[in-house]
Design a protein around this motif. Sequence first.
Motif, PDB file in Angstrom:
ATOM      1  N   LYS A   1      37.694  43.867  42.289  1.00  0.00           N
ATOM      2  CA  LYS A   1      38.321  42.643  42.063  1.00  0.00           C
ATOM      3  C   LYS A   1      37.517  41.715  42.758  1.00  0.00           C
ATOM      4  O   LYS A   1      36.612  41.778  43.888  1.00  0.00           O
ATOM      5  N   LEU A   2      37.245  40.397  41.854  1.00  0.00           N
ATOM      6  CA  LEU A   2      36.101  39.438  42.423  1.00  0.00           C
ATOM      7  C   LEU A   2      36.934  38.150  42.898  1.00  0.00           C
ATOM      8  O   LEU A   2      36.348  37.232  42.879  1.00  0.00           O
TER       9      LEU A   2
ATOM     10  N   PHE B   1      42.065  38.893  27.975  1.00  0.00           N
ATOM     11  CA  PHE B   1      42.939  39.624  28.733  1.00  0.00           C
ATOM     12  C   PHE B   1      43.801  38.810  29.774  1.00  0.00           C
ATOM     13  O   PHE B   1      44.749  38.915  30.577  1.00  0.00           O
ATOM     14  N   GLY B   2      43.230  37.200  29.737  1.00  0.00           N
ATOM     15  CA  GLY B   2      43.854  36.202  30.425  1.00  0.00           C
ATOM     16  C   GLY B   2      43.385  36.486  31.822  1.00  0.00           C
ATOM     17  O   GLY B   2      42.494  37.023  32.103  1.00  0.00           O
ATOM     18  N   VAL B   3      44.102  36.211  32.728  1.00  0.00           N
ATOM     19  CA  VAL B   3      43.837  36.037  34.076  1.00  0.00           C
ATOM     20  C   VAL B   3      43.751  37.359  34.565  1.00  0.00           C
ATOM     21  O   VAL B   3      44.720  38.237  34.457  1.00  0.00           O
ATOM     22  N   LEU B   4      42.815  37.981  35.089  1.00  0.00           N
ATOM     23  CA  LEU B   4      42.677  39.229  35.701  1.00  0.00           C
ATOM     24  C   LEU B   4      43.012  39.331  37.235  1.00  0.00           C
ATOM     25  O   LEU B   4      42.555  38.573  38.089  1.00  0.00           O
ATOM     26  N   ASN B   5      44.186  40.072  37.390  1.00  0.00           N
ATOM     27  CA  ASN B   5      44.778  39.926  38.797  1.00  0.00           C
ATOM     28  C   ASN B   5      44.746  41.189  39.296  1.00  0.00           C
ATOM     29  O   ASN B   5      45.557  41.529  40.408  1.00  0.00           O
ATOM     30  N   ALA B   6      44.424  42.334  38.829  1.00  0.00           N
ATOM     31  CA  ALA B   6      44.236  43.544  39.473  1.00  0.00           C
ATOM     32  C   ALA B   6      45.569  44.255  39.602  1.00  0.00           C
ATOM     33  O   ALA B   6      45.704  45.072  40.478  1.00  0.00           O
TER      34      ALA B   6
ATOM     35  N   GLY C   1      50.321  52.883  31.985  1.00  0.00           N
ATOM     36  CA  GLY C   1      49.508  54.045  31.912  1.00  0.00           C
ATOM     37  C   GLY C   1      48.541  54.274  32.417  1.00  0.00           C
ATOM     38  O   GLY C   1      47.660  55.282  31.986  1.00  0.00           O
ATOM     39  N   VAL C   2      47.765  53.481  33.311  1.00  0.00           N
ATOM     40  CA  VAL C   2      46.567  53.671  34.123  1.00  0.00           C
ATOM     41  C   VAL C   2      46.893  53.729  35.557  1.00  0.00           C
ATOM     42  O   VAL C   2      47.693  52.883  36.061  1.00  0.00           O
ATOM     43  N   LYS C   3      46.272  54.836  36.252  1.00  0.00           N
ATOM     44  CA  LYS C   3      46.732  54.925  37.692  1.00  0.00           C
ATOM     45  C   LYS C   3      46.148  53.863  38.502  1.00  0.00           C
ATOM     46  O   LYS C   3      44.991  53.482  38.140  1.00  0.00           O
ATOM     47  N   PRO C   4      46.980  53.077  38.859  1.00  0.00           N
ATOM     48  CA  PRO C   4      46.327  51.890  39.806  1.00  0.00           C
ATOM     49  C   PRO C   4      45.520  52.317  40.934  1.00  0.00           C
ATOM     50  O   PRO C   4      45.860  53.091  41.762  1.00  0.00           O
ATOM     51  N   GLU C   5      44.328  51.497  41.148  1.00  0.00           N
ATOM     52  CA  GLU C   5      43.651  51.688  42.533  1.00  0.00           C
ATOM     53  C   GLU C   5      43.471  50.257  43.097  1.00  0.00           C
ATOM     54  O   GLU C   5      43.447  49.359  42.332  1.00  0.00           O
ATOM     55  N   PRO C   6      43.618  50.195  44.349  1.00  0.00           N
ATOM     56  CA  PRO C   6      43.714  49.030  44.987  1.00  0.00           C
ATOM     57  C   PRO C   6      42.401  47.969  44.705  1.00  0.00           C
ATOM     58  O   PRO C   6      41.347  48.705  44.740  1.00  0.00           O
ATOM     59  N   ASP C   7      42.573  46.790  44.407  1.00  0.00           N
ATOM     60  CA  ASP C   7      41.834  45.989  44.441  1.00  0.00           C
ATOM     61  C   ASP C   7      40.831  46.087  43.209  1.00  0.00           C
ATOM     62  O   ASP C   7      39.455  46.013  43.700  1.00  0.00           O
ATOM     63  N   THR C   8      41.069  46.670  42.092  1.00  0.00           N
ATOM     64  CA  THR C   8      40.247  46.998  40.946  1.00  0.00           C
ATOM     65  C   THR C   8      40.896  46.415  39.856  1.00  0.00           C
ATOM     66  O   THR C   8      41.907  46.131  39.538  1.00  0.00           O
ATOM     67  N   TYR C   9      39.772  46.408  39.040  1.00  0.00           N
ATOM     68  CA  TYR C   9      40.381  46.024  37.214  1.00  0.00           C
ATOM     69  C   TYR C   9      40.168  47.137  36.484  1.00  0.00           C
ATOM     70  O   TYR C   9      39.149  48.066  36.668  1.00  0.00           O
ATOM     71  N   HIS C  10      40.968  47.512  35.365  1.00  0.00           N
ATOM     72  CA  HIS C  10      40.899  48.629  34.598  1.00  0.00           C
ATOM     73  C   HIS C  10      41.436  48.164  33.312  1.00  0.00           C
ATOM     74  O   HIS C  10      42.705  48.477  33.344  1.00  0.00           O
ATOM     75  N   TYR C  11      40.822  47.696  32.205  1.00  0.00           N
ATOM     76  CA  TYR C  11      41.556  47.324  31.179  1.00  0.00           C
ATOM     77  C   TYR C  11      40.977  48.149  29.807  1.00  0.00           C
ATOM     78  O   TYR C  11      39.602  48.035  29.924  1.00  0.00           O
ATOM     79  N   PRO C  12      41.766  48.824  29.275  1.00  0.00           N
ATOM     80  CA  PRO C  12      41.319  49.257  27.916  1.00  0.00           C
ATOM     81  C   PRO C  12      41.030  48.276  27.037  1.00  0.00           C
ATOM     82  O   PRO C  12      41.558  47.121  26.972  1.00  0.00           O
ATOM     83  N   LEU C  13      39.813  48.325  26.090  1.00  0.00           N
ATOM     84  CA  LEU C  13      39.539  47.098  25.021  1.00  0.00           C
ATOM     85  C   LEU C  13      40.637  47.393  24.031  1.00  0.00           C
ATOM     86  O   LEU C  13      41.240  48.210  23.668  1.00  0.00           O
TER      87      LEU C  13
END
Length: 160
Positions: A63-64, A95-100, A105-117
């Motif tokens: 997360k930035l 993707f719009g605003v990257l808010n982490a 369907g994606v296991k969330p990790e704290p304070d990270t981004y993970h977006y499928p194309l």
Amino acid sequence: MTTLTADNAAATVPVGGHGFGHTKKQAYGTYLVTASLAATTIIRMCRVPKGAVVTGGRLFGGKLETTTSGATLDIDVGYEANGTDTADPDAFGNFGVLNAAAVTGVKPEPDTYHYPLAGVLLTAGPKALAAETIIGLTVNASATNFTSGTLGLVVDYELP
């Protein structure tokens, strides 16, 4: 407009493109972001060879931005003009605003981004590129409260 280049997008790095046809290949790049990214900044992440058919991939990283509820960092994924194909800076993800926040369907990790194309891959299917092409990120809006981190991009493709 500022253009930044990850190591794997440099013109001196060979583009992978050998092997059997119709087998999955990947191009990737990572970029350590140490200063706030201004709107219109472009980060060249990787290159795909002539004839690549992009089938998927993902944008990921730390997360930035320290702001949670009022995040403003907005980054798209697309490709630059290559002499044949016209540039499309959000072809693979607006993707719009990257808010982490958690992605379904994606296991969330704290304070990270993970977006499928996504983008044209969802609306029109795999995207064929007629010439060697730079895949990159375009910043539409900067972070309100920037914090340093690394962004990564993996592009899945095949050669016919």
